[in-house]
Design a protein around this motif. Structure first.
Motif, PDB file in Angstrom:
ATOM      1  N   ILE A 105       0.695  -1.213   0.127  1.00  0.00           N
ATOM      2  CA  ILE A 105      -0.039   0.032   0.007  1.00  0.00           C
ATOM      3  C   ILE A 105       0.870   1.160  -0.159  1.00  0.00           C
ATOM      4  CG2 ILE A 105      -1.763   1.359   1.147  1.00  0.00           C
ATOM      5  CD1 ILE A 105      -2.923  -1.087  -0.262  1.00  0.00           C
ATOM      6  N   GLU A 116      -8.151   4.519  -2.480  1.00  0.00           N
ATOM      7  CA  GLU A 116      -9.559   4.609  -2.444  1.00  0.00           C
ATOM      8  C   GLU A 116      -9.870   5.656  -3.465  1.00  0.00           C
ATOM      9  OE1 GLU A 116      -7.503   5.139   0.143  1.00  0.00           O
ATOM     10  OE2 GLU A 116      -8.276   3.961   1.814  1.00  0.00           O
ATOM     11  N   ASN A 141      -6.864  -7.079  -1.471  1.00  0.00           N
ATOM     12  CA  ASN A 141      -6.484  -6.126  -0.363  1.00  0.00           C
ATOM     13  C   ASN A 141      -7.107  -4.718  -0.985  1.00  0.00           C
ATOM     14  OD1 ASN A 141      -5.012  -3.930   1.235  1.00  0.00           O
ATOM     15  ND2 ASN A 141      -5.310  -5.940   2.553  1.00  0.00           N
ATOM     16  N   ARG A 145      -9.805  -2.158  -0.304  1.00  0.00           N
ATOM     17  CA  ARG A 145      -9.490  -0.723   0.167  1.00  0.00           C
ATOM     18  C   ARG A 145     -10.356   0.259  -0.672  1.00  0.00           C
ATOM     19  NH1 ARG A 145      -4.833  -0.194   3.679  1.00  0.00           N
ATOM     20  NH2 ARG A 145      -4.217  -2.308   4.209  1.00  0.00           N
ATOM     21  N   ARG A 147     -13.113   0.704  -1.923  1.00  0.00           N
ATOM     22  CA  ARG A 147     -14.641   0.985  -1.516  1.00  0.00           C
ATOM     23  C   ARG A 147     -15.404   1.368  -2.786  1.00  0.00           C
ATOM     24  NH1 ARG A 147     -12.602   4.487   3.814  1.00  0.00           N
ATOM     25  NH2 ARG A 147     -11.808   2.616   4.949  1.00  0.00           N
TER      26      ARG A 147
END
Length: 327
Positions: A105, A116, A141, A145, A147
């Motif tokens: 990340i 995001e 993942n 994240r 969303r």
């Protein structure tokens, strides 16, 4: 370990890498029995290692034959390389899943901004069909994240993917289409698009599914068919917890806790970190619990400002899923 932890690794500046690497080396020599045995076999005394170039790099083949760990632990994740039915796969035992997540990340957001902001679309057919893929774990993942309801994976549903990309483009939505190379080529053969808000990123991987193309051929074809200004690329592997990214032309950039050197093909202890071609050695300080110093079987060339390109594979090495032939 004294002074080295995940927080200090991911806050490193480039000029601090050598000192941190030397500290990680001393720690891993003490705690990793395999790495200690390898260093001793080379008659290298840890106290005599004063520079990055003096640190021994562990041949990547050891991940196929040994557990490469600092101490003994129950791994939270076990990653395996793709390989073929005739080859022995590498296994990377990951003590802390959170460490891998922090690494990928932090690296992605360093180069591209907040996850995001993106719809994340994964086109990773062969990887989704097997367990223990570090790439699938990373993209899963990122999908969570992001969303965005539109984020997700596509196996072979090319028509759905084409429709989704066009819908996102019409809304001006920032999108990342990350795919294994043969999957992107298969998709682009069927659909011609104009992607202006989408980053198309290939992760390597022909796996014998198609005739091998050079990276330049792959990128030119994808650019033309998908209407992108550039094709991005990710350089990562089972044995590493960090990745390098390329914005165009296959020139990869590393985060500050990762560094690529090249070694002389005929003298593995002759290292270069300025413009030169050779076999890639990787420093990845996120590999705290395994080995942070890996001698790969990828051939590469170093360029200005720490960038590098991947030129292919050593002739005598097994085919790896992440490799691309370059002419």
């Amino acid at each position: 370990m004294s002074g080295i932890n995940t927080a200090s690794i991911f806050s490193l500046q480039e000029q601090g890498l050598e000192a941190a690497a030397l500290e990680v080396f001393r720690y891993q020599y003490r705690e990793n029995a395999l790495y200690q045995a390898y260093t001793d076999a080379l008659h290298i005394k840890p106290e005599s290692v004063k520079t990055l170039h003096q640190i021994p790099f562990l041949p990547i083949q050891f991940f196929k034959t040994h557990s490469v760990t600092c101490g003994t632990f129950e791994p939270e994740l076990v990653f395996e390389s793709s390989g073929t039915t005739q080859t022995v796969n590498s296994r990377h035992l990951v003590k802390d899943a959170g460490l891998y997540e922090k690494s990928f990340i932090a690296t992605f957001e360093r180069f591209y901004g907040p996850v995001e902001d993106f719809v994340i679309l994964g086109l990773l057919p062969s990887y989704l069909e097997r367990k223990h893929s570090s790439l699938v774990y990373m993209v899963q993942n990122m999908v969570k994240r992001s969303r965005h309801e539109a984020s997700g994976f596509y196996l072979y549903e090319h028509d759905k993917l084409s429709q989704k990309l066009q819908e996102l483009e019409s809304r001006g939505q920032k999108t990342l289409l990350i795919g294994v190379t043969f999957g992107l080529l298969d998709f682009a053969e069927q659909y011609a698009l104009r992607l202006e808000n989408t980053i198309v990123m290939e992760t390597g991987g022909m796996k014998g599914r198609r005739e091998e193309w050079t990276r330049q051929q792959v990128h030119a074809f994808l650019q033309e068919r998908l209407g992108c200004k550039a094709i991005h690329a990710e350089y990562g592997m089972t044995e590493l917890l960090s990745q390098a990214y390329s914005y165009e032309q296959g020139f990869f950039h590393c985060p500050p806790w990762m560094k690529v050197l090249v070694r002389d093909e005929n003298d593995p202890f002759q290292l270069y970190e300025e413009q030169a071609a050779g076999v890639i050695n990787v420093v990845d300080l996120a590999n705290l619990d395994s080995c942070a110093f890996i001698a790969t079987e990828d051939i590469g060339r170093l360029h200005d400002h720490g960038t590098f390109e991947v030129l292919g594979r050593l002739d005598n090495s097994a085919l790896r899923g992440c490799s691309l032939m370059v002419g």
